[in-house]
Motif scaffolding. Structure first.
Motif, PDB file in Angstrom:
ATOM      1  N   GLY A 182       1.333  29.351 -34.890  1.00  0.00           N
ATOM      2  CA  GLY A 182       0.567  29.579 -36.112  1.00  0.00           C
ATOM      3  C   GLY A 182       0.220  28.306 -36.870  1.00  0.00           C
ATOM      4  N   GLN A 183       0.587  27.128 -36.315  1.00  0.00           N
ATOM      5  CA  GLN A 183       0.233  25.870 -36.996  1.00  0.00           C
ATOM      6  C   GLN A 183      -1.272  25.632 -36.895  1.00  0.00           C
ATOM      7  N   LYS A 184      -1.849  25.056 -37.936  1.00  0.00           N
ATOM      8  CA  LYS A 184      -3.278  24.703 -37.902  1.00  0.00           C
ATOM      9  C   LYS A 184      -3.451  23.208 -37.647  1.00  0.00           C
ATOM     10  N   THR A 185      -2.332  22.484 -37.823  1.00  0.00           N
ATOM     11  CA  THR A 185      -2.375  21.033 -37.620  1.00  0.00           C
ATOM     12  C   THR A 185      -1.177  20.631 -36.758  1.00  0.00           C
ATOM     13  N   PHE A 186      -1.265  19.388 -36.233  1.00  0.00           N
ATOM     14  CA  PHE A 186      -0.179  18.906 -35.360  1.00  0.00           C
ATOM     15  C   PHE A 186      -0.072  17.404 -35.538  1.00  0.00           C
ATOM     16  N   ARG A 187       1.130  16.920 -35.834  1.00  0.00           N
ATOM     17  CA  ARG A 187       1.289  15.479 -36.078  1.00  0.00           C
ATOM     18  C   ARG A 187       1.857  14.756 -34.859  1.00  0.00           C
ATOM     19  N   ALA A 188       1.334  13.589 -34.582  1.00  0.00           N
ATOM     20  CA  ALA A 188       1.800  12.779 -33.445  1.00  0.00           C
ATOM     21  C   ALA A 188       1.413  11.327 -33.749  1.00  0.00           C
ATOM     22  N   SER A 189       1.670  10.421 -32.800  1.00  0.00           N
ATOM     23  CA  SER A 189       1.353   9.001 -33.028  1.00  0.00           C
ATOM     24  C   SER A 189       0.659   8.405 -31.814  1.00  0.00           C
ATOM     25  N   LEU A 190      -0.255   7.468 -32.086  1.00  0.00           N
ATOM     26  CA  LEU A 190      -0.988   6.772 -31.029  1.00  0.00           C
ATOM     27  C   LEU A 190      -0.514   5.320 -31.032  1.00  0.00           C
ATOM     28  N   VAL A 191       0.044   4.882 -29.896  1.00  0.00           N
ATOM     29  CA  VAL A 191       0.728   3.593 -29.843  1.00  0.00           C
ATOM     30  C   VAL A 191      -0.103   2.607 -29.015  1.00  0.00           C
ATOM     31  N   ILE A 192      -0.261   1.393 -29.561  1.00  0.00           N
ATOM     32  CA  ILE A 192      -1.045   0.354 -28.869  1.00  0.00           C
ATOM     33  C   ILE A 192      -0.142  -0.850 -28.617  1.00  0.00           C
ATOM     34  N   GLY A 193      -0.162  -1.358 -27.384  1.00  0.00           N
ATOM     35  CA  GLY A 193       0.507  -2.630 -27.096  1.00  0.00           C
ATOM     36  C   GLY A 193       1.998  -2.500 -26.900  1.00  0.00           C
ATOM     37  N   VAL A 194       2.412  -2.148 -25.673  1.00  0.00           N
ATOM     38  CA  VAL A 194       3.848  -1.953 -25.390  1.00  0.00           C
ATOM     39  C   VAL A 194       4.253  -2.726 -24.134  1.00  0.00           C
ATOM     40  N   ASP A 195       5.577  -2.828 -23.933  1.00  0.00           N
ATOM     41  CA  ASP A 195       6.122  -3.313 -22.670  1.00  0.00           C
ATOM     42  C   ASP A 195       5.388  -2.561 -21.539  1.00  0.00           C
ATOM     43  N   PRO A 196       4.872  -3.280 -20.526  1.00  0.00           N
ATOM     44  CA  PRO A 196       4.017  -2.593 -19.531  1.00  0.00           C
ATOM     45  C   PRO A 196       4.720  -1.443 -18.827  1.00  0.00           C
ATOM     46  N   LEU A 197       6.047  -1.494 -18.706  1.00  0.00           N
ATOM     47  CA  LEU A 197       6.708  -0.398 -17.988  1.00  0.00           C
ATOM     48  C   LEU A 197       6.709   0.897 -18.802  1.00  0.00           C
ATOM     49  N   ILE A 198       6.525   0.796 -20.113  1.00  0.00           N
ATOM     50  CA  ILE A 198       6.335   2.030 -20.895  1.00  0.00           C
ATOM     51  C   ILE A 198       4.962   2.608 -20.551  1.00  0.00           C
ATOM     52  N   ALA A 199       3.957   1.728 -20.454  1.00  0.00           N
ATOM     53  CA  ALA A 199       2.609   2.202 -20.080  1.00  0.00           C
ATOM     54  C   ALA A 199       2.599   2.770 -18.667  1.00  0.00           C
ATOM     55  N   TYR A 200       3.289   2.097 -17.728  1.00  0.00           N
ATOM     56  CA  TYR A 200       3.304   2.588 -16.342  1.00  0.00           C
ATOM     57  C   TYR A 200       4.140   3.859 -16.197  1.00  0.00           C
ATOM     58  N   THR A 201       4.984   4.160 -17.181  1.00  0.00           N
ATOM     59  CA  THR A 201       5.748   5.417 -17.136  1.00  0.00           C
ATOM     60  C   THR A 201       4.836   6.625 -17.393  1.00  0.00           C
ATOM     61  N   CYS A 202       3.790   6.403 -18.201  1.00  0.00           N
ATOM     62  CA  CYS A 202       2.963   7.550 -18.633  1.00  0.00           C
ATOM     63  C   CYS A 202       2.434   8.384 -17.460  1.00  0.00           C
ATOM     64  N   PRO A 203       1.875   7.777 -16.397  1.00  0.00           N
ATOM     65  CA  PRO A 203       1.340   8.627 -15.318  1.00  0.00           C
ATOM     66  C   PRO A 203       2.398   9.185 -14.363  1.00  0.00           C
ATOM     67  N   ILE A 204       3.668   8.766 -14.504  1.00  0.00           N
ATOM     68  CA  ILE A 204       4.716   9.284 -13.610  1.00  0.00           C
ATOM     69  C   ILE A 204       4.785  10.807 -13.750  1.00  0.00           C
ATOM     70  N   GLN A 205       4.867  11.485 -12.601  1.00  0.00           N
ATOM     71  CA  GLN A 205       4.887  12.955 -12.611  1.00  0.00           C
ATOM     72  C   GLN A 205       6.321  13.451 -12.754  1.00  0.00           C
TER      73      GLN A 205
END
Ligand SMILES: Cc1cc2nc3c(=O)[nH]c(=O)nc-3n(C[C@H](O)[C@H](O)[C@H](O)COP(=O)(O)O)c2cc1C
Length: 478
Positions: A182-205
Protein backbone atom coordinates in the motif's frame (compact mmCIF):
# COMPACT_ATOMS: atom_id res chain seq x y z
CA UNK A 1 44.86 -6.24 -0.20
CA UNK A 2 41.43 -5.05 -1.28
CA UNK A 3 41.07 -1.58 -2.77
CA UNK A 4 39.82 0.75 -0.06
CA UNK A 5 37.67 2.77 -2.37
CA UNK A 6 37.25 4.34 -5.82
CA UNK A 7 40.32 6.58 -5.39
CA UNK A 8 42.50 3.64 -4.51
CA UNK A 9 41.43 1.95 -7.77
CA UNK A 10 42.07 5.14 -9.78
CA UNK A 11 45.58 5.25 -8.32
CA UNK A 12 46.15 1.62 -9.39
CA UNK A 13 44.90 2.37 -12.92
CA UNK A 14 47.16 5.42 -13.12
CA UNK A 15 50.17 3.47 -11.88
CA UNK A 16 49.66 0.96 -14.70
CA UNK A 17 49.22 3.58 -17.43
CA UNK A 18 45.46 2.92 -17.63
CA UNK A 19 44.25 6.40 -16.60
CA UNK A 20 44.89 9.85 -18.05
CA UNK A 21 43.83 13.35 -17.00
CA UNK A 22 42.44 15.84 -19.51
CA UNK A 23 42.72 19.52 -18.61
CA UNK A 24 40.86 21.15 -21.53
CA UNK A 25 37.09 21.60 -21.47
CA UNK A 26 35.13 18.52 -22.60
CA UNK A 27 31.33 18.86 -22.62
CA UNK A 28 29.19 16.25 -20.77
CA UNK A 29 26.68 16.35 -23.62
CA UNK A 30 27.99 13.86 -26.24
CA UNK A 31 31.63 15.04 -26.19
CA UNK A 32 32.57 12.90 -23.17
CA UNK A 33 30.77 9.96 -24.83
CA UNK A 34 32.76 10.45 -28.06
CA UNK A 35 36.01 10.53 -26.12
CA UNK A 36 35.09 7.42 -24.12
CA UNK A 37 34.02 5.49 -27.23
CA UNK A 38 37.26 6.39 -28.95
CA UNK A 39 39.33 5.22 -26.00
CA UNK A 40 37.30 2.01 -25.62
CA UNK A 41 37.77 1.19 -29.32
CA UNK A 42 41.53 0.96 -28.81
CA UNK A 43 41.25 -0.52 -25.30
CA UNK A 44 42.70 2.79 -24.23
CA UNK A 45 42.90 4.47 -20.84
CA UNK A 46 40.17 5.62 -18.49
CA UNK A 47 39.92 9.41 -18.46
CA UNK A 48 39.50 12.11 -15.82
CA UNK A 49 37.75 15.08 -17.45
CA UNK A 50 38.81 17.81 -15.05
CA UNK A 51 37.16 20.68 -16.90
CA UNK A 52 33.57 19.65 -17.59
CA UNK A 53 31.67 22.76 -16.51
CA UNK A 54 30.99 21.50 -12.96
CA UNK A 55 32.89 21.48 -9.69
CA UNK A 56 33.21 17.68 -9.82
CA UNK A 57 36.00 15.98 -11.79
CA UNK A 58 34.38 13.39 -14.07
CA UNK A 59 35.95 9.93 -14.52
CA UNK A 60 34.92 7.61 -17.33
CA UNK A 61 36.09 4.38 -18.91
CA UNK A 62 37.27 2.61 -15.75
CA UNK A 63 35.54 -0.62 -16.84
CA UNK A 64 36.24 -0.35 -20.57
CA UNK A 65 38.72 -3.21 -21.07
CA UNK A 66 39.64 -6.66 -19.86
CA UNK A 67 42.99 -5.39 -18.62
CA UNK A 68 41.21 -2.93 -16.30
CA UNK A 69 38.90 -5.71 -15.09
CA UNK A 70 41.97 -7.76 -14.18
CA UNK A 71 43.38 -4.78 -12.27
CA UNK A 72 40.03 -4.48 -10.45
CA UNK A 73 40.18 -8.15 -9.42
CA UNK A 74 43.95 -7.96 -8.80
CA UNK A 75 44.17 -11.13 -10.86
CA UNK A 76 45.62 -12.54 -14.06
CA UNK A 77 43.75 -14.04 -17.00
CA UNK A 78 44.70 -17.48 -15.69
CA UNK A 79 43.36 -17.12 -12.15
CA UNK A 80 40.61 -14.47 -12.33
CA UNK A 81 37.65 -16.87 -12.66
CA UNK A 82 38.91 -19.11 -9.85
CA UNK A 83 39.54 -16.05 -7.67
CA UNK A 84 35.92 -14.97 -8.20
CA UNK A 85 34.62 -18.47 -7.43
CA UNK A 86 36.74 -18.54 -4.25
CA UNK A 87 35.35 -15.12 -3.29
CA UNK A 88 31.79 -16.31 -3.88
CA UNK A 89 32.39 -19.32 -1.63
CA UNK A 90 32.97 -17.07 1.41
CA UNK A 91 30.59 -14.45 2.72
CA UNK A 92 31.92 -11.55 4.80
CA UNK A 93 29.28 -9.38 6.51
CA UNK A 94 29.61 -5.57 6.23
CA UNK A 95 30.53 -3.37 9.19
CA UNK A 96 28.78 -0.14 10.19
CA UNK A 97 30.62 3.11 10.81
CA UNK A 98 29.49 6.56 11.84
CA UNK A 99 32.55 8.32 10.57
CA UNK A 100 32.00 8.33 6.82
CA UNK A 101 33.91 10.33 4.20
CA UNK A 102 30.75 10.33 2.04
CA UNK A 103 29.11 12.51 4.70
CA UNK A 104 31.79 15.23 4.54
CA UNK A 105 29.28 17.32 2.54
CA UNK A 106 25.51 17.06 2.98
CA UNK A 107 23.00 18.91 0.81
CA UNK A 108 19.35 18.85 1.86
CA UNK A 109 15.98 20.33 0.91
CA UNK A 110 15.92 23.49 -1.21
CA UNK A 111 19.69 23.40 -1.67
CA UNK A 112 19.48 20.22 -3.76
CA UNK A 113 20.42 20.91 -7.38
CA UNK A 114 21.14 17.96 -9.67
CA UNK A 115 22.24 20.32 -12.45
CA UNK A 116 25.44 20.91 -10.42
CA UNK A 117 26.55 17.38 -11.36
CA UNK A 118 28.32 16.54 -14.66
CA UNK A 119 25.61 14.14 -15.87
CA UNK A 120 26.32 13.07 -19.47
CA UNK A 121 24.31 12.53 -22.61
CA UNK A 122 25.67 9.47 -24.43
CA UNK A 123 23.71 9.02 -27.70
CA UNK A 124 22.22 11.84 -29.80
CA UNK A 125 18.58 10.75 -29.48
CA UNK A 126 18.70 10.07 -25.74
CA UNK A 127 15.75 11.70 -23.96
CA UNK A 128 18.15 13.63 -21.75
CA UNK A 129 21.33 13.33 -19.69
CA UNK A 130 21.66 9.99 -17.87
CA UNK A 131 23.40 8.69 -14.77
CA UNK A 132 24.50 5.26 -16.05
CA UNK A 133 27.13 4.51 -13.38
CA UNK A 134 24.85 4.63 -10.35
CA UNK A 135 24.33 1.68 -8.02
CA UNK A 136 20.94 1.56 -6.33
CA UNK A 137 20.93 0.31 -2.75
CA UNK A 138 17.42 -0.74 -1.79
CA UNK A 139 15.98 -2.97 0.91
CA UNK A 140 13.38 -5.70 0.68
CA UNK A 141 10.44 -4.09 2.52
CA UNK A 142 9.51 -7.42 4.13
CA UNK A 143 12.90 -8.78 5.19
CA UNK A 144 15.12 -5.68 5.21
CA UNK A 145 17.77 -7.50 3.16
CA UNK A 146 19.72 -5.00 1.00
CA UNK A 147 20.29 -5.36 -2.74
CA UNK A 148 22.77 -3.47 -4.90
CA UNK A 149 22.42 -3.11 -8.67
CA UNK A 150 23.04 -0.74 -11.56
CA UNK A 151 19.97 1.13 -12.81
CA UNK A 152 19.78 3.99 -15.30
CA UNK A 153 18.52 7.37 -14.04
CA UNK A 154 17.50 10.19 -16.38
CA UNK A 155 17.86 13.81 -15.32
CA UNK A 156 14.44 15.44 -15.74
CA UNK A 157 15.13 18.73 -13.96
CA UNK A 158 17.31 19.92 -11.10
CA UNK A 159 15.14 18.24 -8.48
CA UNK A 160 13.76 15.30 -10.45
CA UNK A 161 15.03 12.01 -11.90
CA UNK A 162 13.29 9.08 -13.52
CA UNK A 163 14.54 5.51 -13.82
CA UNK A 164 14.11 2.06 -15.32
CA UNK A 165 13.82 -1.02 -13.09
CA UNK A 166 13.04 -4.19 -15.06
CA UNK A 167 10.58 -6.50 -13.28
CA UNK A 168 13.01 -9.43 -12.95
CA UNK A 169 15.62 -7.30 -11.14
CA UNK A 170 15.63 -6.96 -7.37
CA UNK A 171 15.14 -3.19 -7.13
CA UNK A 172 11.88 -3.61 -9.09
CA UNK A 173 10.90 -6.59 -6.94
CA UNK A 174 11.46 -4.52 -3.79
CA UNK A 175 9.34 -1.71 -5.24
CA UNK A 176 6.59 -4.21 -6.15
CA UNK A 177 6.48 -5.47 -2.56
CA UNK A 178 6.24 -1.91 -1.23
CA UNK A 179 3.38 -1.14 -3.61
CA UNK A 180 1.61 -4.31 -2.54
CA UNK A 181 1.85 -3.15 1.05
CA UNK A 182 0.00 0.00 0.00
CA UNK A 183 3.01 2.36 -0.11
CA UNK A 184 2.84 5.13 -2.72
CA UNK A 185 6.51 5.99 -2.38
CA UNK A 186 9.75 4.07 -1.85
CA UNK A 187 13.05 5.37 -0.49
CA UNK A 188 16.46 4.14 -1.63
CA UNK A 189 19.91 5.54 -2.52
CA UNK A 190 21.93 5.91 -5.72
CA UNK A 191 25.66 5.48 -5.12
CA UNK A 192 28.43 6.82 -7.39
CA UNK A 193 32.12 5.92 -7.22
CA UNK A 194 32.94 2.79 -5.21
CA UNK A 195 35.64 0.15 -4.79
CA UNK A 196 35.39 -1.69 -8.16
CA UNK A 197 34.60 -5.02 -6.50
CA UNK A 198 31.39 -3.52 -5.12
CA UNK A 199 30.47 -2.57 -8.70
CA UNK A 200 31.47 -6.01 -10.02
CA UNK A 201 29.31 -7.63 -7.31
CA UNK A 202 26.15 -6.05 -8.74
CA UNK A 203 25.75 -8.40 -11.76
CA UNK A 204 26.60 -11.54 -9.72
CA UNK A 205 23.62 -13.90 -9.81
CA UNK A 206 22.49 -14.73 -6.29
CA UNK A 207 19.13 -15.58 -4.71
CA UNK A 208 16.82 -12.71 -3.81
CA UNK A 209 17.33 -13.25 -0.08
CA UNK A 210 21.09 -12.59 -0.33
CA UNK A 211 22.68 -9.56 1.33
CA UNK A 212 24.82 -8.35 -1.61
CA UNK A 213 27.24 -6.56 0.72
CA UNK A 214 28.20 -9.97 2.14
CA UNK A 215 28.98 -11.14 -1.41
CA UNK A 216 31.04 -7.99 -2.03
CA UNK A 217 32.88 -8.63 1.24
CA UNK A 218 33.70 -12.17 0.08
CA UNK A 219 35.00 -10.93 -3.27
CA UNK A 220 37.09 -8.23 -1.60
CA UNK A 221 38.31 -10.55 1.15
CA UNK A 222 37.44 -7.78 3.64
CA UNK A 223 34.16 -6.33 4.96
CA UNK A 224 32.49 -3.42 3.19
CA UNK A 225 32.25 -0.41 5.48
CA UNK A 226 28.74 1.05 5.47
CA UNK A 227 27.11 4.17 6.86
CA UNK A 228 23.43 4.84 7.43
CA UNK A 229 21.93 7.38 5.02
CA UNK A 230 20.60 10.73 6.27
CA UNK A 231 17.04 10.58 4.91
CA UNK A 232 16.24 6.87 4.59
CA UNK A 233 16.99 3.59 6.37
CA UNK A 234 19.44 2.32 3.75
CA UNK A 235 23.16 1.81 4.45
CA UNK A 236 25.66 2.76 1.72
CA UNK A 237 29.44 2.33 1.29
CA UNK A 238 30.99 4.88 3.65
CA UNK A 239 33.85 5.68 1.26
CA UNK A 240 31.66 6.21 -1.84
CA UNK A 241 32.31 9.41 -3.77
CA UNK A 242 28.70 10.65 -3.86
CA UNK A 243 25.25 9.42 -2.86
CA UNK A 244 21.85 10.64 -4.04
CA UNK A 245 19.24 9.60 -1.48
CA UNK A 246 15.84 9.61 -3.19
CA UNK A 247 12.16 8.91 -2.89
CA UNK A 248 10.46 7.21 -5.86
CA UNK A 249 6.91 8.47 -6.29
CA UNK A 250 4.54 6.13 -8.12
CA UNK A 251 1.73 8.64 -8.24
CA UNK A 252 3.66 10.92 -10.60
CA UNK A 253 5.09 9.78 -13.92
CA UNK A 254 7.17 11.44 -16.63
CA UNK A 255 8.42 10.34 -20.03
CA UNK A 256 11.67 8.40 -19.43
CA UNK A 257 13.89 7.58 -22.42
CA UNK A 258 14.77 6.95 -25.14
CA UNK A 259 18.26 5.73 -24.23
CA UNK A 260 20.88 4.13 -26.47
CA UNK A 261 21.11 0.86 -24.53
CA UNK A 262 23.52 -2.04 -24.10
CA UNK A 263 21.81 -3.86 -27.00
CA UNK A 264 23.14 -1.19 -29.37
CA UNK A 265 19.59 0.12 -29.97
CA UNK A 266 17.49 2.88 -28.45
CA UNK A 267 14.83 1.76 -26.01
CA UNK A 268 11.71 3.85 -26.70
CA UNK A 269 10.58 6.45 -24.18
CA UNK A 270 7.71 5.50 -21.85
CA UNK A 271 5.95 6.85 -18.75
CA UNK A 272 7.93 6.01 -15.60
CA UNK A 273 7.75 7.05 -11.93
CA UNK A 274 9.76 10.03 -10.77
CA UNK A 275 12.49 9.99 -8.13
CA UNK A 276 13.01 13.08 -5.98
CA UNK A 277 16.38 13.47 -4.24
CA UNK A 278 15.96 13.85 -0.48
CA UNK A 279 19.69 14.42 0.12
CA UNK A 280 22.96 14.55 -1.82
CA UNK A 281 26.05 13.65 0.17
CA UNK A 282 29.64 13.59 -1.09
CA UNK A 283 33.30 13.45 -0.12
CA UNK A 284 35.58 16.43 -0.27
CA UNK A 285 36.91 16.58 -3.83
CA UNK A 286 34.34 13.98 -4.96
CA UNK A 287 34.62 12.42 -8.38
CA UNK A 288 31.51 11.89 -10.49
CA UNK A 289 31.51 8.88 -12.81
CA UNK A 290 30.53 8.51 -16.48
CA UNK A 291 29.85 5.03 -17.84
CA UNK A 292 29.54 4.47 -21.57
CA UNK A 293 26.70 2.30 -22.82
CA UNK A 294 25.51 1.59 -26.38
CA UNK A 295 26.73 -0.60 -29.26
CA UNK A 296 28.91 -3.37 -27.73
CA UNK A 297 31.52 -3.53 -26.47
CA UNK A 298 31.22 -0.79 -23.84
CA UNK A 299 31.94 -0.52 -20.14
CA UNK A 300 28.47 -1.87 -19.47
CA UNK A 301 29.44 -5.13 -21.20
CA UNK A 302 32.87 -5.56 -19.60
CA UNK A 303 31.35 -4.86 -16.18
CA UNK A 304 28.87 -7.72 -16.60
CA UNK A 305 31.11 -10.26 -18.33
CA UNK A 306 33.23 -11.77 -15.54
CA UNK A 307 30.40 -11.73 -12.93
CA UNK A 308 27.97 -13.39 -15.35
CA UNK A 309 30.54 -15.98 -16.49
CA UNK A 310 31.52 -16.90 -12.93
CA UNK A 311 27.87 -17.01 -11.79
CA UNK A 312 26.86 -19.36 -14.62
CA UNK A 313 29.89 -21.56 -14.03
CA UNK A 314 28.99 -21.87 -10.36
CA UNK A 315 25.33 -22.58 -11.18
CA UNK A 316 26.13 -25.18 -13.87
CA UNK A 317 28.73 -27.10 -11.88
CA UNK A 318 26.19 -27.95 -9.20
CA UNK A 319 24.41 -30.27 -11.64
CA UNK A 320 26.99 -30.70 -14.39
CA UNK A 321 30.39 -31.23 -12.74
CA UNK A 322 32.26 -31.61 -16.03
CA UNK A 323 31.48 -28.04 -17.16
CA UNK A 324 34.87 -26.38 -17.55
CA UNK A 325 34.38 -22.86 -18.85
CA UNK A 326 31.64 -20.40 -19.76
CA UNK A 327 31.78 -17.38 -22.09
CA UNK A 328 29.19 -14.60 -22.24
CA UNK A 329 30.73 -12.48 -25.01
CA UNK A 330 30.17 -8.72 -25.27
CA UNK A 331 29.19 -9.19 -28.95
CA UNK A 332 25.90 -10.64 -27.68
CA UNK A 333 25.48 -7.75 -25.26
CA UNK A 334 27.03 -9.91 -22.50
CA UNK A 335 23.53 -11.34 -22.15
CA UNK A 336 22.06 -13.02 -25.25
CA UNK A 337 24.84 -15.41 -26.29
CA UNK A 338 26.47 -18.03 -24.04
CA UNK A 339 29.05 -20.71 -24.84
CA UNK A 340 29.88 -23.47 -22.35
CA UNK A 341 32.42 -26.27 -22.56
CA UNK A 342 31.91 -29.65 -20.93
CA UNK A 343 32.62 -33.36 -21.28
CA UNK A 344 29.16 -34.97 -21.29
CA UNK A 345 28.96 -38.01 -19.00
CA UNK A 346 25.97 -39.48 -20.81
CA UNK A 347 23.92 -38.89 -23.95
CA UNK A 348 21.78 -35.74 -23.74
CA UNK A 349 23.70 -34.13 -20.87
CA UNK A 350 24.95 -31.20 -22.98
CA UNK A 351 21.37 -30.41 -23.96
CA UNK A 352 20.33 -30.49 -20.29
CA UNK A 353 23.13 -28.03 -19.46
CA UNK A 354 22.01 -25.74 -22.29
CA UNK A 355 18.46 -25.75 -20.86
CA UNK A 356 19.87 -24.86 -17.43
CA UNK A 357 21.52 -21.74 -18.91
CA UNK A 358 18.37 -20.83 -20.86
CA UNK A 359 16.38 -20.77 -17.63
CA UNK A 360 18.81 -18.42 -15.85
CA UNK A 361 17.89 -14.79 -15.17
CA UNK A 362 20.29 -13.74 -17.95
CA UNK A 363 17.66 -14.98 -20.40
CA UNK A 364 20.10 -15.73 -23.24
CA UNK A 365 18.77 -16.29 -26.75
CA UNK A 366 21.54 -18.55 -28.10
CA UNK A 367 23.40 -21.15 -26.04
CA UNK A 368 26.13 -23.38 -27.48
CA UNK A 369 27.79 -26.37 -25.78
CA UNK A 370 31.24 -27.46 -26.98
CA UNK A 371 33.82 -30.02 -25.84
CA UNK A 372 36.57 -28.95 -23.40
CA UNK A 373 39.23 -28.79 -26.14
CA UNK A 374 37.45 -25.74 -27.61
CA UNK A 375 38.36 -22.32 -26.20
CA UNK A 376 34.93 -20.83 -25.43
CA UNK A 377 36.33 -17.29 -25.72
CA UNK A 378 37.66 -17.91 -29.26
CA UNK A 379 34.86 -17.48 -31.81
CA UNK A 380 36.94 -19.19 -34.53
CA UNK A 381 37.16 -22.35 -32.46
CA UNK A 382 33.48 -22.23 -31.49
CA UNK A 383 32.50 -21.87 -35.15
CA UNK A 384 34.82 -24.75 -36.08
CA UNK A 385 33.04 -26.93 -33.53
CA UNK A 386 29.58 -25.93 -34.74
CA UNK A 387 30.67 -26.56 -38.34
CA UNK A 388 31.94 -30.11 -37.92
CA UNK A 389 30.66 -31.67 -34.69
CA UNK A 390 27.06 -30.63 -35.09
CA UNK A 391 24.16 -31.74 -37.32
CA UNK A 392 21.37 -29.15 -37.22
CA UNK A 393 18.52 -31.68 -37.50
CA UNK A 394 19.96 -33.62 -34.57
CA UNK A 395 21.67 -31.01 -32.39
CA UNK A 396 19.74 -27.74 -32.70
CA UNK A 397 16.57 -27.02 -30.75
CA UNK A 398 14.39 -24.01 -30.05
CA UNK A 399 12.52 -23.29 -26.84
CA UNK A 400 9.63 -20.93 -27.37
CA UNK A 401 7.57 -18.74 -25.02
CA UNK A 402 10.38 -18.02 -22.57
CA UNK A 403 10.55 -14.63 -20.84
CA UNK A 404 12.08 -12.13 -23.30
CA UNK A 405 15.64 -10.96 -22.66
CA UNK A 406 16.04 -7.50 -21.14
CA UNK A 407 15.28 -4.68 -23.62
CA UNK A 408 15.50 -7.00 -26.66
CA UNK A 409 14.45 -4.79 -29.59
CA UNK A 410 13.31 -7.88 -31.52
CA UNK A 411 10.65 -8.71 -28.90
CA UNK A 412 7.23 -7.05 -28.93
CA UNK A 413 8.07 -3.66 -27.44
CA UNK A 414 4.42 -2.56 -27.46
CA UNK A 415 3.85 -4.89 -24.48
CA UNK A 416 4.89 -4.07 -20.90
CA UNK A 417 8.24 -5.63 -19.95
CA UNK A 418 6.67 -8.35 -17.80
CA UNK A 419 4.48 -9.56 -20.69
CA UNK A 420 7.15 -9.87 -23.39
CA UNK A 421 7.99 -13.38 -24.57
CA UNK A 422 11.01 -14.63 -26.49
CA UNK A 423 12.57 -17.86 -27.64
CA UNK A 424 16.01 -19.42 -27.32
CA UNK A 425 18.20 -21.43 -29.66
CA UNK A 426 20.26 -24.32 -28.27
CA UNK A 427 23.16 -25.84 -30.19
CA UNK A 428 24.85 -28.99 -28.92
CA UNK A 429 28.19 -28.81 -30.72
CA UNK A 430 29.85 -31.46 -28.56
CA UNK A 431 30.85 -34.67 -30.33
CA UNK A 432 27.99 -37.16 -30.29
CA UNK A 433 28.29 -39.12 -27.06
CA UNK A 434 30.51 -42.17 -27.53
CA UNK A 435 32.65 -40.72 -30.32
CA UNK A 436 36.29 -41.70 -29.98
CA UNK A 437 38.63 -38.84 -30.80
CA UNK A 438 42.19 -39.38 -31.87
CA UNK A 439 44.60 -36.44 -31.68
CA UNK A 440 48.17 -36.86 -32.90
CA UNK A 441 47.86 -40.59 -33.03
CA UNK A 442 46.45 -41.09 -29.54
CA UNK A 443 42.84 -41.81 -28.68
CA UNK A 444 41.60 -39.13 -26.24
CA UNK A 445 38.73 -41.07 -24.84
CA UNK A 446 39.91 -44.65 -24.47
CA UNK A 447 37.08 -45.30 -22.02
CA UNK A 448 34.65 -44.67 -24.82
CA UNK A 449 36.44 -46.85 -27.35
CA UNK A 450 34.36 -49.83 -26.31
CA UNK A 451 31.25 -48.08 -27.56
CA UNK A 452 32.92 -48.25 -30.97
CA UNK A 453 30.39 -45.82 -32.41
CA UNK A 454 32.51 -43.49 -34.43
CA UNK A 455 36.19 -42.76 -34.84
CA UNK A 456 37.39 -39.26 -35.64
CA UNK A 457 40.98 -38.27 -36.12
CA UNK A 458 41.89 -34.61 -35.68
CA UNK A 459 44.15 -33.54 -38.54
CA UNK A 460 46.53 -31.46 -36.47
CA UNK A 461 50.29 -31.67 -37.05
CA UNK A 462 52.09 -33.05 -34.02
CA UNK A 463 54.89 -30.83 -32.74
CA UNK A 464 54.16 -27.69 -34.80
CA UNK A 465 54.19 -25.44 -31.77
CA UNK A 466 57.69 -26.51 -30.73
CA UNK A 467 59.02 -26.61 -34.34
CA UNK A 468 61.85 -24.12 -34.80
CA UNK A 469 61.23 -22.06 -37.95
CA UNK A 470 63.82 -19.26 -37.69
CA UNK A 471 62.80 -17.52 -40.95
CA UNK A 472 59.45 -16.58 -39.35
CA UNK A 473 61.08 -14.59 -36.59
CA UNK A 474 62.09 -11.98 -39.18
CA UNK A 475 58.54 -11.45 -40.46
CA UNK A 476 56.34 -11.80 -37.37
CA UNK A 477 56.84 -9.02 -34.83
CA UNK A 478 57.00 -10.40 -31.31
C1 LIG B 1 25.86 -0.35 -16.36
C2 LIG B 1 24.61 -1.14 -16.13
C3 LIG B 1 23.37 -0.52 -16.22
C4 LIG B 1 22.20 -1.23 -15.99
N1 LIG B 1 20.99 -0.59 -16.04
C5 LIG B 1 19.85 -1.25 -15.72
C6 LIG B 1 18.59 -0.56 -15.68
O1 LIG B 1 18.49 0.62 -15.98
N2 LIG B 1 17.49 -1.26 -15.29
C7 LIG B 1 17.55 -2.59 -14.96
O2 LIG B 1 16.53 -3.17 -14.60
N3 LIG B 1 18.73 -3.28 -15.02
C8 LIG B 1 19.87 -2.63 -15.37
N4 LIG B 1 21.08 -3.30 -15.43
C9 LIG B 1 21.12 -4.74 -15.16
C10 LIG B 1 21.06 -5.08 -13.71
O3 LIG B 1 21.64 -4.11 -12.87
C11 LIG B 1 21.81 -6.41 -13.46
O4 LIG B 1 21.42 -7.36 -14.39
C12 LIG B 1 21.62 -6.93 -12.07
O5 LIG B 1 22.19 -8.22 -12.00
C13 LIG B 1 20.15 -7.05 -11.71
O6 LIG B 1 20.03 -7.06 -10.34
P1 LIG B 1 19.66 -8.37 -9.50
O7 LIG B 1 20.56 -9.46 -10.02
O8 LIG B 1 20.03 -7.90 -8.15
O9 LIG B 1 18.23 -8.65 -9.70
C14 LIG B 1 22.26 -2.61 -15.67
C15 LIG B 1 23.51 -3.25 -15.60
C16 LIG B 1 24.67 -2.52 -15.81
C17 LIG B 1 26.00 -3.22 -15.69
Amino acid sequence: MAYQDFRDFLAALQAQGELIEVERHVAPELEVAKALRKSAAIEGPAVIFKNNGSNFPLVGGIYNSRSKALIAFQSTEDNVVQNILDGLARRIPPVLTENAPVHENIVLGDDIDLSALPICKYSPDDGGPYITSGIVVSKDPETGVPDIGHYRFELIDKKTLSFLALPNHRFAKNIAKALQKGQKTFRASLVIGVDPLIAYTCPIQVSDDTNDFEVAGGLRGAPVELVKCRTNDVEVPARAELVIEFEADFGTTVMEGPLGEYTGYYTPGAAKPIARPTAITYRNGAYFQALLTGVPPTENHILKQLPFEASLLQQLRQRFPTVQRVAVPPSGGTQFYVVLSMKPRFAGEARAAILDVMSSNLRPKRVIAVDPDIDVQDSNQVEWATAFRMQPARDVFIMSDLPAGPLDPSSDESLPNDQRLGSALGIDATYPYGTVIKVAGEACSPALAEHGKEFLEVADIPGWRAYDFPELRKTVPK
